[in-house]
Design an enzyme around this catalytic site. Structure first.
Site, PDB file in Angstrom:
ATOM      1  N   ASP A  89       0.873  -1.180   0.000  1.00  0.00           N
ATOM      2  CA  ASP A  89       0.000   0.000   0.000  1.00  0.00           C
ATOM      3  C   ASP A  89       0.905   1.223   0.000  1.00  0.00           C
ATOM      4  O   ASP A  89       2.112   1.118   0.253  1.00  0.00           O
ATOM      5  CB  ASP A  89      -0.891  -0.013   1.259  1.00  0.00           C
ATOM      6  CG  ASP A  89      -1.803   1.208   1.311  1.00  0.00           C
ATOM      7  OD1 ASP A  89      -2.376   1.562   0.265  1.00  0.00           O
ATOM      8  OD2 ASP A  89      -1.921   1.834   2.382  1.00  0.00           O
ATOM      9  N   SER A  90       0.298   2.369  -0.256  1.00  0.00           N
ATOM     10  CA  SER A  90       1.058   3.615  -0.200  1.00  0.00           C
ATOM     11  C   SER A  90       1.526   3.906   1.230  1.00  0.00           C
ATOM     12  O   SER A  90       2.444   4.683   1.433  1.00  0.00           O
ATOM     13  CB  SER A  90       0.184   4.759  -0.705  1.00  0.00           C
ATOM     14  OG  SER A  90      -1.038   4.776   0.011  1.00  0.00           O
ATOM     15  N   CYS A 110      -3.710  -1.128  -2.053  1.00  0.00           N
ATOM     16  CA  CYS A 110      -4.042   0.291  -2.236  1.00  0.00           C
ATOM     17  C   CYS A 110      -5.085   0.446  -3.347  1.00  0.00           C
ATOM     18  O   CYS A 110      -4.883  -0.024  -4.470  1.00  0.00           O
ATOM     19  CB  CYS A 110      -2.764   1.026  -2.606  1.00  0.00           C
ATOM     20  SG  CYS A 110      -2.987   2.769  -2.915  1.00  0.00           S
ATOM     21  N   GLU A 166      -5.607   9.188   9.510  1.00  0.00           N
ATOM     22  CA  GLU A 166      -4.204   9.062   9.929  1.00  0.00           C
ATOM     23  C   GLU A 166      -3.965   9.770  11.266  1.00  0.00           C
ATOM     24  O   GLU A 166      -3.133   9.355  12.055  1.00  0.00           O
ATOM     25  CB  GLU A 166      -3.280   9.657   8.870  1.00  0.00           C
ATOM     26  CG  GLU A 166      -3.315   8.912   7.552  1.00  0.00           C
ATOM     27  CD  GLU A 166      -2.078   8.091   7.312  1.00  0.00           C
ATOM     28  OE1 GLU A 166      -1.092   8.257   8.030  1.00  0.00           O
ATOM     29  OE2 GLU A 166      -2.121   7.252   6.380  1.00  0.00           O
ATOM     30  N   CYS A 223     -11.404   2.994  -0.559  1.00  0.00           N
ATOM     31  CA  CYS A 223     -10.095   3.449  -0.093  1.00  0.00           C
ATOM     32  C   CYS A 223      -9.721   2.628   1.128  1.00  0.00           C
ATOM     33  O   CYS A 223     -10.568   2.337   1.970  1.00  0.00           O
ATOM     34  CB  CYS A 223     -10.150   4.935   0.272  1.00  0.00           C
ATOM     35  SG  CYS A 223      -8.634   5.552   1.029  1.00  0.00           S
ATOM     36  N   HIS A 231      -8.308   3.277   3.814  1.00  0.00           N
ATOM     37  CA  HIS A 231      -8.489   3.859   5.147  1.00  0.00           C
ATOM     38  C   HIS A 231      -9.936   3.859   5.637  1.00  0.00           C
ATOM     39  O   HIS A 231     -10.186   3.852   6.832  1.00  0.00           O
ATOM     40  CB  HIS A 231      -8.017   5.311   5.148  1.00  0.00           C
ATOM     41  CG  HIS A 231      -6.544   5.491   5.065  1.00  0.00           C
ATOM     42  ND1 HIS A 231      -5.792   4.986   4.026  1.00  0.00           N
ATOM     43  CD2 HIS A 231      -5.676   6.112   5.890  1.00  0.00           C
ATOM     44  CE1 HIS A 231      -4.533   5.311   4.219  1.00  0.00           C
ATOM     45  NE2 HIS A 231      -4.432   5.990   5.337  1.00  0.00           N
TER      46      HIS A 231
HETATM   47  N1  DGL Z   1      -4.038   3.751   0.045  1.00  0.00           N
HETATM   48  C1  DGL Z   1      -4.744   4.824  -0.615  1.00  0.00           C
HETATM   49  C2  DGL Z   1      -6.009   4.239  -1.282  1.00  0.00           C
HETATM   50  O1  DGL Z   1      -6.520   3.213  -0.900  1.00  0.00           O
HETATM   51  C3  DGL Z   1      -5.114   5.933   0.335  1.00  0.00           C
HETATM   52  C4  DGL Z   1      -3.925   6.752   0.786  1.00  0.00           C
HETATM   53  C5  DGL Z   1      -3.206   7.441  -0.348  1.00  0.00           C
HETATM   54  O2  DGL Z   1      -3.763   8.393  -0.937  1.00  0.00           O
HETATM   55  O3  DGL Z   1      -2.111   7.015  -0.668  1.00  0.00           O
HETATM   56  O4  DGL Z   1      -6.493   4.816  -2.210  1.00  0.00           O
END
Ligand code: DGL
Length: 270
Positions: free
Chosen positions: A13-14, A76, A155, A187, A189
């Site tokens: 993931d990011s 992600c 976050e 997403c 999160h």
């Molecule tokens: N992991 C990203 C997503 O699911 C969210 C956080 C980001 O913007 O990197 O889209």
């Protein structure tokens, strides 16, 4: 490359958000080892261009494949929405993203065939969820809304209370007259914001969590491809981050619901 049953599953993931997917993998496949990579030095992906997200994703996929993974999970949503086809082309191991499982679950959950989807700017702009749902059901009506403030909010740990509710109300107002019966959380999160989202949307709206659906899909693929780990030894759970591990550990343990050990900082950018 021949995948080995006892090799770990790679997840990236990011940043920390993909831990919601890792949590599901650990829950439905407790015997599997995992290597999780959070690209914390370059997060967020959700506000970056497609080319950049694909370049980052390919660098990470290459790194994880080198670690000997048997399956790659793109946890992600933004990377899945933008880069999954390119990653699949380049990867010697099977690749699973979060878009198709989420889209399938949303179609399944909606009786009205009117579905809302929320995600980062890049995910929503790509229309990937819309296309995935239309492919499953041509008649479905999809209404999409980017909610960029949700990621920093979560976050910070502000997942309940007045501010979270106010921001959610502002974004979700868009869906008021759309007559949706299902809201797809597009997403990594957003599952953490579920109580606030259902408070704002009301309990008649079904919230679909792509982390849960992706966990089910991974289990199915592992079984179908005969890649289930067969060992009595406790599986290894390893973590890599591209920036200092402290923040990842602090916030990540809340996402994962367990202690984060075996963590190293690495550089994947070449
Ligand atoms: N992991 C990203 C997503 O699911 C969210 C956080 C980001 O913007 O990197 O889209």
């Amino acid at each position: 490359m021949k995948a080995k049953k006892n090799s770990p599953i790679g997840v990236f993931d990011s940043g920390i958000g993909g831990l919601t997917v890792l949590k599901e993998i650990n829950r439905v496949l407790p015997a599997e080892g995992t290597i999780y990579l959070g690209d914390t030095a370059r997060v967020p992906y959700g506000s970056k261009s497609g080319d950049t997200v694909t370049r980052y994703s390919l660098e990470i996929a290459k790194f994880l494949v080198k670690q000997g993974i048997k399956l790659l999970v793109v946890a992600c949503n933004t990377a899945s929405a933008i880069s999954i086809e390119t990653i699949k082309k380049e990867s010697p191991v099977p690749v699973i993203g979060v878009i198709d499982p989420g889209a399938r679950a949303a179609i399944h959950a909606s009786t009205a065939k009117r579905i809302g989807v929320i995600g980062t700017n890049t995910t929503i702009k790509s229309n990937t969820y819309l296309k995935a749902m239309k492919e499953l059901d041509k008649g479905v009506h999809v209404f999409a809304m980017p909610c960029p403030l949700f990621v920093p909010l979560i976050e910070e740990g502000w997942i309940k209370g007045k501010i979270a509710v106010l921001i959610a109300k502002k974004y979700l107002r868009y869906f008021k007259d759309k007559k949706i019966d299902t809201l797809l959380l597009g997403c990594t999160h957003y599952p953490l914001l579920k109580p606030v989202l259902s408070e704002v949307m009301g309990d008649r709206i079904t919230l679909v969590d792509s982390a849960i659906e992706t966990g089910k899909e991974i289990k199915r693929v592992i079984k179908e491809t005969g890649l289930e780990r067969k060992s009595e030894i406790k599986p290894l759970r390893r973590f890599y981050v591209t920036d200092s591990p402290e923040r990842f550990i602090n916030v990540g343990e809340r996402f994962l619901g367990q202690k984060i050990k075996n963590i190293n900082k690495i550089n994947v950018g070449g």
